[in-house]
Design a protein around this motif. Structure first.
Motif, PDB file in Angstrom:
ATOM      1  N   THR A 115       0.831  -1.199   0.000  1.00  0.00           N
ATOM      2  CA  THR A 115       0.000   0.000   0.000  1.00  0.00           C
ATOM      3  C   THR A 115       0.869   1.254   0.000  1.00  0.00           C
ATOM      4  OG1 THR A 115      -0.092   0.102   2.410  1.00  0.00           O
ATOM      5  CG2 THR A 115      -1.768  -1.218   1.312  1.00  0.00           C
ATOM      6  N   ALA A 116       0.336   2.309  -0.565  1.00  0.00           N
ATOM      7  CA  ALA A 116       0.984   3.615  -0.475  1.00  0.00           C
ATOM      8  C   ALA A 116       0.739   4.183   0.922  1.00  0.00           C
ATOM      9  CB  ALA A 116       0.411   4.555  -1.532  1.00  0.00           C
ATOM     10  N   PRO A 117       1.570   5.121   1.377  1.00  0.00           N
ATOM     11  CA  PRO A 117       1.337   5.727   2.692  1.00  0.00           C
ATOM     12  C   PRO A 117      -0.044   6.378   2.758  1.00  0.00           C
ATOM     13  CG  PRO A 117       3.511   6.293   1.863  1.00  0.00           C
ATOM     14  CD  PRO A 117       2.787   5.629   0.732  1.00  0.00           C
ATOM     15  N   LEU A 118      -0.705   6.243   3.880  1.00  0.00           N
ATOM     16  CA  LEU A 118      -2.043   6.802   4.050  1.00  0.00           C
ATOM     17  C   LEU A 118      -1.981   8.323   4.021  1.00  0.00           C
ATOM     18  CD1 LEU A 118      -5.017   5.988   4.653  1.00  0.00           C
ATOM     19  CD2 LEU A 118      -4.486   6.349   7.072  1.00  0.00           C
ATOM     20  N   ARG A 119      -2.764   8.914   3.119  1.00  0.00           N
ATOM     21  CA  ARG A 119      -2.772  10.373   3.009  1.00  0.00           C
ATOM     22  C   ARG A 119      -3.582  10.983   4.145  1.00  0.00           C
ATOM     23  NH1 ARG A 119      -3.985   9.049  -2.345  1.00  0.00           N
ATOM     24  NH2 ARG A 119      -6.074   9.957  -2.200  1.00  0.00           N
ATOM     25  N   THR A 120      -3.149  12.132   4.607  1.00  0.00           N
ATOM     26  CA  THR A 120      -3.866  12.853   5.650  1.00  0.00           C
ATOM     27  C   THR A 120      -4.234  14.232   5.112  1.00  0.00           C
ATOM     28  OG1 THR A 120      -1.773  13.649   6.567  1.00  0.00           O
ATOM     29  CG2 THR A 120      -2.674  11.605   7.486  1.00  0.00           C
ATOM     30  N   GLY A 121      -4.681  15.101   5.982  1.00  0.00           N
ATOM     31  CA  GLY A 121      -5.060  16.442   5.543  1.00  0.00           C
ATOM     32  C   GLY A 121      -6.562  16.561   5.407  1.00  0.00           C
ATOM     33  N   PRO A 122      -7.036  17.712   4.994  1.00  0.00           N
ATOM     34  CA  PRO A 122      -8.479  17.950   4.913  1.00  0.00           C
ATOM     35  C   PRO A 122      -9.134  17.076   3.846  1.00  0.00           C
ATOM     36  CG  PRO A 122      -7.268  19.758   3.908  1.00  0.00           C
ATOM     37  CD  PRO A 122      -6.250  18.899   4.585  1.00  0.00           C
ATOM     38  N   ILE A 123     -10.394  16.759   4.085  1.00  0.00           N
ATOM     39  CA  ILE A 123     -11.183  16.006   3.098  1.00  0.00           C
ATOM     40  C   ILE A 123     -11.806  17.002   2.134  1.00  0.00           C
ATOM     41  CG2 ILE A 123     -13.175  14.487   2.763  1.00  0.00           C
ATOM     42  CD1 ILE A 123     -12.618  13.377   5.567  1.00  0.00           C
ATOM     43  N   ARG A 124     -11.373  16.957   0.910  1.00  0.00           N
ATOM     44  CA  ARG A 124     -11.919  17.862  -0.117  1.00  0.00           C
ATOM     45  C   ARG A 124     -12.818  17.120  -1.107  1.00  0.00           C
ATOM     46  NH1 ARG A 124      -6.490  19.719   0.417  1.00  0.00           N
ATOM     47  NH2 ARG A 124      -6.392  21.834   1.296  1.00  0.00           N
ATOM     48  N   THR A 125     -12.524  15.823  -1.325  1.00  0.00           N
ATOM     49  CA  THR A 125     -13.321  15.035  -2.259  1.00  0.00           C
ATOM     50  C   THR A 125     -13.677  13.707  -1.611  1.00  0.00           C
ATOM     51  OG1 THR A 125     -12.236  16.022  -4.182  1.00  0.00           O
ATOM     52  CG2 THR A 125     -13.391  13.938  -4.528  1.00  0.00           C
ATOM     53  N   LEU A 126     -14.974  13.431  -1.538  1.00  0.00           N
ATOM     54  CA  LEU A 126     -15.464  12.157  -1.033  1.00  0.00           C
ATOM     55  C   LEU A 126     -16.005  11.358  -2.212  1.00  0.00           C
ATOM     56  CD1 LEU A 126     -17.577  11.357   2.055  1.00  0.00           C
ATOM     57  CD2 LEU A 126     -18.441  10.673  -0.190  1.00  0.00           C
ATOM     58  N   LEU A 127     -15.597  10.099  -2.300  1.00  0.00           N
ATOM     59  CA  LEU A 127     -16.043   9.207  -3.369  1.00  0.00           C
ATOM     60  C   LEU A 127     -16.859   8.079  -2.751  1.00  0.00           C
ATOM     61  CD1 LEU A 127     -15.967   8.053  -6.285  1.00  0.00           C
ATOM     62  CD2 LEU A 127     -13.758   7.012  -5.698  1.00  0.00           C
ATOM     63  N   PHE A 128     -18.092   7.919  -3.216  1.00  0.00           N
ATOM     64  CA  PHE A 128     -18.901   6.801  -2.743  1.00  0.00           C
ATOM     65  C   PHE A 128     -18.948   5.732  -3.823  1.00  0.00           C
ATOM     66  CE2 PHE A 128     -22.909   4.454  -2.378  1.00  0.00           C
ATOM     67  CZ  PHE A 128     -22.731   3.918  -1.110  1.00  0.00           C
ATOM     68  N   ALA A 129     -18.458   4.529  -3.503  1.00  0.00           N
ATOM     69  CA  ALA A 129     -18.481   3.392  -4.427  1.00  0.00           C
ATOM     70  C   ALA A 129     -19.772   2.625  -4.196  1.00  0.00           C
ATOM     71  CB  ALA A 129     -17.259   2.501  -4.208  1.00  0.00           C
ATOM     72  N   ASP A 130     -20.737   2.845  -5.066  1.00  0.00           N
ATOM     73  CA  ASP A 130     -22.033   2.186  -4.941  1.00  0.00           C
ATOM     74  C   ASP A 130     -21.908   0.723  -5.368  1.00  0.00           C
ATOM     75  OD1 ASP A 130     -24.783   2.417  -4.293  1.00  0.00           O
ATOM     76  OD2 ASP A 130     -25.291   2.379  -6.420  1.00  0.00           O
ATOM     77  N   GLN A 131     -22.791  -0.116  -4.865  1.00  0.00           N
ATOM     78  CA  GLN A 131     -22.849  -1.524  -5.228  1.00  0.00           C
ATOM     79  C   GLN A 131     -24.222  -1.833  -5.817  1.00  0.00           C
ATOM     80  OE1 GLN A 131     -21.093  -2.140  -1.077  1.00  0.00           O
ATOM     81  NE2 GLN A 131     -20.769  -4.139  -2.017  1.00  0.00           N
ATOM     82  N   PRO A 132     -24.303  -2.786  -6.728  1.00  0.00           N
ATOM     83  CA  PRO A 132     -25.584  -3.025  -7.408  1.00  0.00           C
ATOM     84  C   PRO A 132     -26.693  -3.527  -6.493  1.00  0.00           C
ATOM     85  CG  PRO A 132     -23.766  -4.034  -8.616  1.00  0.00           C
ATOM     86  CD  PRO A 132     -23.232  -3.614  -7.294  1.00  0.00           C
ATOM     87  N   THR A 133     -26.339  -4.339  -5.500  1.00  0.00           N
ATOM     88  CA  THR A 133     -27.369  -4.988  -4.687  1.00  0.00           C
ATOM     89  C   THR A 133     -27.098  -4.891  -3.191  1.00  0.00           C
ATOM     90  OG1 THR A 133     -26.219  -7.109  -4.904  1.00  0.00           O
ATOM     91  CG2 THR A 133     -27.945  -6.629  -6.515  1.00  0.00           C
ATOM     92  N   VAL A 134     -26.205  -3.997  -2.785  1.00  0.00           N
ATOM     93  CA  VAL A 134     -25.910  -3.804  -1.357  1.00  0.00           C
ATOM     94  C   VAL A 134     -26.016  -2.312  -1.046  1.00  0.00           C
ATOM     95  CG1 VAL A 134     -24.220  -4.042   0.481  1.00  0.00           C
ATOM     96  CG2 VAL A 134     -24.386  -5.813  -1.271  1.00  0.00           C
TER      97      VAL A 134
END
Length: 398
Positions: free
Chosen positions: A163-182
């Motif tokens: 894994t790459a190092p976990l990024r920190t700092g302010p949240i500017r973009t939130l991505l929601f990964a939708d699922q077809p049946t969950v």
């Protein structure tokens, strides 16, 4: 050395696309094929382009079986029962010239753990995504007295070794990964999307991307019954909330937080150093998230809105990224297949085939099918037609 890679949906095509890159890097010839019969598939041009840039051959199931039987290595990437059916048919076609067979899982193994492995166990190599999967598969092998040696702990072939190092700092973009049946019920899905809308209004300085699993008209292994696109048409969306169909692996690097209930996209985000939260407003088998409890990342939406976000548990990271040093999971998988095909490592297919478990399994399938030599698929022409009719009626109802 020719390696036939077979898939029928976009997730499987993405998986074999990664394997194809490893095959070429190791000096062999990748040959990607998609069945036009025998299994349902509907791959749009956008789905194919997002999965791989390599050429693809579309042909009937029986033709792919014959091509596989004449290859050195074949990797079918379907659901478990279809993998078993394919391997049986290649075995019957190839006879003593049976190619080396490998298979794996396109995402996290979140349900039907033992059954899924047993359906794949005729392969010479089963690429295992995590240490916990390996422990459960090994338990099945020993409990049933199966030959050992086909389990290879690689990590998910879609991911890098570490894994790459976990990024920190302010949240500017939130991505929601939708699922077809969950979640599955329309009321639950509506609630989830409405919470995203509320999040966007509460955080007007942040961009919120709602990424459906597929576009309307496209299909995946689990076809979406209730689309966020249809939901969005009934709401007034704030300007910072967007429905986004771009490939998920292009959206993750520019996102600061990925939300999902139980999508494998979360592992891609962790690999990229993006923060992750599994939405825990539903916890249970239907949400496919009990096996995610050790992650340390389950959060209710109230916590997510208040930025109470966790960090991955180190033990869970070690479980789902078991190849943190050395070659990528895809490279490790393909290298083992080539090693076996070159005669430099033992293979177990024939021993598995001859085992009392698989001999009995074939006999049981034949008896249930009324004398057929292969198990019947749930993808019969009648069922495929019935499914198409149901989907068409739902479109008319909308």
């Amino acid at each position: 050395m020719r390696v036939v890679l077979v898939a029928n949906f976009d997730s499987g095509l993405k998986y074999v696309g990664r394997l194809a890159e490893a095959v070429a890097a190791l000096g062999a010839e990748p040959d990607i094929r998609v069945p036009t019969t025998g299994l349902p598939h509907k791959l749009g041009a956008g789905q194919v382009a997002a999965a791989t840039s390599r050429p693809i051959t579309y042909e009937p199931w029986d033709e792919i079986v014959r091509a596989a039987a004449g290859s050195d290595i074949v990797v079918p990437v379907f659901e478990g029962p279809a993998v078993e059916r394919f391997i049986r048919q290649v075995h019957a076609e190839a006879g003593p010239r049976m190619p080396v067979v490998g298979t794996g899982y396109v995402g996290m193994v979140l349900y039907d753990v033992v059954g899924g492995y047993l359906s794949r166990s005729l392969a010479d190599v089963v690429a295992v995504n995590s240490r916990s999967d390996l422990a459960e598969f090994t338990g099945a092998v020993r409990g049933l007295g199966l030959p050992e040696g086909n389990l290879l702990l690689t990590g998910l072939a879609l991911l890098p070794a570490a894994t790459a190092p976990l990024r920190t700092g302010p949240i500017r973009t939130l991505l929601f990964a939708d699922q077809p049946t969950v979640p599955r019920r329309v009321a639950d899905r509506t609630y989830l999307w409405d919470r995203l809308l509320g999040y966007a209004r509460r955080h007007p300085d942040r961009q919120v991307l709602l990424r459906p699993r597929h576009r309307p008209g496209e299909e995946t292994f689990h076809t979406m019954q209730h689309s966020p696109v249809a939901w969005a048409a009934t709401r007034t969306l704030p300007s910072n909330l967007l429905i986004e169909h771009a490939p998920i692996d292009t959206l993750i690097p520019r996102s600061d937080l990925l939300l999902t209930v139980s999508s494998t996209a979360a592992l891609e985000a962790v690999a990229a150093g993006t923060r992750v939260a599994f939405v825990a407003d539903w916890v249970g088998d239907a949400a496919l998230n009990p096996r995610l409890l050790p992650s340390g990342l389950l959060r209710r939406f109230d916590d997510i809105e208040a930025d109470r976000i966790g960090t991955p548990d180190p033990g869970w990271l070690d479980d789902v990224f078991p190849a943190a040093e050395g070659a990528s999971p895809a490279h490790r998988f393909v290298a083992r297949l080539i090693e076996i095909a070159a005669g430099d490592a033992p293979r177990v297919h024939q021993a598995m085939w001859d085992s009392s478990f698989h001999a009995g399994r074939r006999a049981t399938d034949a008896a249930i099918a009324g004398g057929a030599t292969a198990p019947t698929s749930r993808y019969t022409p009648k069922r495929i037609a019935a499914g198409a009719l149901r989907r068409a009626l739902k479109l008319v109802e909308r």
